[in-house]
Design an enzyme around this catalytic site. Structure first.
Site, short mmCIF file in Angstrom:
data_model
loop_
_atom_site.label_atom_id
_atom_site.label_comp_id
_atom_site.label_asym_id
_atom_site.label_seq_id
_atom_site.Cartn_x
_atom_site.Cartn_y
_atom_site.Cartn_z
N CYS A 94 1.65 -17.85 -20.35
CA CYS A 94 1.11 -17.23 -21.55
C CYS A 94 1.94 -16.02 -21.97
CB CYS A 94 -0.34 -16.82 -21.28
SG CYS A 94 -0.48 -15.60 -19.97
N CYS A 148 -0.94 -11.96 -13.92
CA CYS A 148 0.44 -12.22 -14.36
C CYS A 148 1.39 -11.18 -13.79
CB CYS A 148 0.55 -12.20 -15.89
SG CYS A 148 -0.34 -13.53 -16.69
N ASP A 158 1.02 -21.00 -14.92
CA ASP A 158 1.99 -19.90 -14.83
C ASP A 158 3.04 -20.24 -13.79
OD1 ASP A 158 0.75 -17.76 -16.38
OD2 ASP A 158 -0.80 -17.74 -14.84
N CYS A 212 -2.01 -24.08 -12.67
CA CYS A 212 -2.70 -22.89 -13.17
C CYS A 212 -2.11 -22.39 -14.48
CB CYS A 212 -2.66 -21.78 -12.14
SG CYS A 212 -3.36 -22.26 -10.57
#
Lengths: 392, 147
Positions: free
Chosen positions: B59, B103, B35, B33
């Site tokens: 990110c 996140c 992350d 994914c």
């Protein structure tokens, strides 16, 4: 470096000043509607004809075969949907590739919902379509093959001539999305056996908001936008005269500078590729090593993610793009990078740099230096890199 | 796209790195994914988080949320750290774009995963802490070998 280094020319290009200049009179001076009868308006009609001729010549086609649209995307939509409708009685099967632009892929999904069957052909690890698979996919109900000329992410150029031959042999229509290639590669629709071709002005120094669809004479295709008799009754709507003029000028300039631009881009590209691969470990070049657009490079840096890479490069005034999920707005990374066989985590760490003739060796060297710094910084933050180092 | 706070934490991440012999370490997310967050905690005998470090693959928002989360738990008790929610993380960053809110959840889960590891190592039970479901260790093999 204070100056912005623009390395995203596959996204869009700077409109050439000469193009802007050519467009300007057609806003407030020569503003007549080309469909009107009076002399004042005929100047506009003439300007459109001239631009159309420039484009037709560039393709080795006739000006009556070039239809202006508002974008390359519209041209792609038109080619697929209107051909599907026109040839529906013959069959409802279309063949395309797995690495097309979304303008094609999402239009194919739309057609699937309307009862058409689409076969998506695989590409090899370099992004080249599997021709044997393509030919095997042809059925009696196949009406159209649509394969892009060159890929927008990894730059790989497709075997267009061979696809044209296959289409001809099986009496199928062949459309190509040449948005990235037109004005950058030599394209002759006769020699390559192309029946329809989409292109866009803003990828070659022209303005945004204007494209065209080349449709070979004799091809049955429905009108996509209904209304007046513009574009031979096939694409209604008052012509966007200044933009059409700008498109013509941009094509003229792109062709007259083609060889020198390609030579310069190639030199810069090779320098960039060699330096990055030599100086940054755990890096791969995505796409074909040589059979790719002269201005395209696409790297994957293992252990890091593309969006953070882009933001850090932006802080150094470098404009680039990535195929990571975070930049595509979805959970999956680029479908193109997955199609060439990259695992998700490698696809997330991709960086696309697309050059123009205006870039300099100094800019490229600065960019490589910064990429090195940024990749190093991000790897130091990466738990994937930490695990990798521990295991070694 | 990002607030000044996010950009600040992204460009100058706080407490980035590793801890040797941490009291607890937790890794959440997966490379597929895009992350992965890892939190290291150093917890003293009084149950106070003396030091914290993070490492993140992801990110800008993923890096910023990890960074700000370390600030939110440092010097706190285990119980206080457990109460650092993803909402608190988002607020500390003056907001996140809607597509990046996950996140902040990952940051919350990373803290929980590290606390879970600490609790397991010391044979204690932390009130209100559930076993983190999103542990990355299952994926490690294919990450390292898939290139």
């Amino acid at each position: 470096m204070e100056k912005k280094i623009y390395l995203d020319n596959a996204a869009t290009t700077k409109t050439r000043p000469e193009v802007v200049e050519a467009m300007l009179p057609y806003f407030s001076e020569v503003y007549g509607n080309p469909s009107s009868v009076y002399e004042f308006a005929s100047q506009n009609k003439k300007a459109i004809d001239e631009a159309r001729t420039i484009i037709a010549d560039a393709l080795g086609s006739h000006s009556s075969e070039v239809y202006f649209t508002a974008s390359g995307t519209e041209a792609d939509n038109w080619a697929l949907v209107a051909t599907a409708e026109a040839y529906e009685s013959k069959g409802k099967h279309i063949i395309t590739s797995k690495i097309e632009h979304h303008a094609i892929l999402h239009t194919c999904e739309y057609l699937e919902k309307r009862g058409f069957e689409i076969t998506y052909i695989d590409v090899d690890e370099n992004g080249i379509i599997k021709l044997d698979q393509l030919e095997k996919a042809i059925r009696p109900s196949t009406i159209l093959i649509s394969v892009m000329f060159a890929n927008n992410e990894i730059g790989t150029i497709q075997p267009i001539r061979e696809i044209g031959e296959i289409a001809k042999r099986h009496k199928l229509l062949f459309h190509t999305d040449a948005v990235q290639a037109f004005g950058h590669e030599d394209i002759n629709v006769e020699e390559l056996g192309i029946d329809m071709l989409s292109a866009s002005a803003h990828k070659l120094g022209g303005p945004k908001g204007i494209g065209f669809l080349y449709i070979r004479k004799g091809i049955k295709i429905r009108s996509f936008v209904h209304g007046g008799a513009q574009e031979r009754g096939r694409r209604a709507g008052t012509e966007n005269v200044p933009y059409i003029v700008g498109f013509g000028k941009a094509v003229q300039m792109a062709l007259s500078t083609l060889d020198e631009r390609r030579k310069k881009e190639l030199e810069l590209r090779e320098h960039l590729v060699k330096r990055v691969l030599a100086e940054i470990p755990f890096t791969r070049l995505n796409g074909h090593r040589t059979n790719r657009l002269t201005n395209n490079v696409n790297f994957s840096f293992q252990f890091i993610e593309g969006e953070s890479l882009l933001i850090m490069l932006d802080m150094q005034n470098i404009c680039a793009s990535s195929g990571s999920a975070c930049t595509s707005g979805s959970l999956d990374p680029s479908h193109v990078l997955l199609a060439i066989g990259l695992p998700h985590e490698i696809a997330h760490g991709s960086l696309r740099l697309t050059l123009s003739h205006e870039n300099t060796l100094e800019e490229i060297n600065y960019t490589v230096d910064k990429i090195k710094e940024v990749v190093d910084k991000l790897r130091k933050m990466s738990p994937l890199y930490e695990d990798f180092v521990r295991k070694r | 796209m990002y607030t000044k706070k996010v950009m600040d934490h992204f460009s100058n991440p706080r407490n980035m790195g590793e801890l040797e012999n941490p009291s607890g370490v937790g890794t959440v997310g997966n490379a597929k994914c895009g992350d992965i967050m890892r939190m290291y905690l150093d917890i003293d005998d009084d149950g106070i988080i003396q030091d914290v470090k993070f490492k993140t693959f992801g990110c800008g928002a993923a890096i910023a949320t990890s960074s700000v989360a370390t600030e939110l738990v440092k010097g706190k008790t285990v119980q206080e750290a457990l109460e650092v929610t993803n909402k608190a993380v988002v607020e500390a960053l003056d907001g996140l774009p809607p597509v990046k809110v996950h996140c902040s959840l990952l940051a919350e889960q990373a803290i929980h995963a590290a606390l879970w590891d600490y609790a397991e190592k010391n044979g204690i039970k932390i009130e209100g802490l559930k076993k983190p479901k999103n542990d990355v260790h299952d994926h490690e093999e294919d990450v390292a070998e898939s290139y």
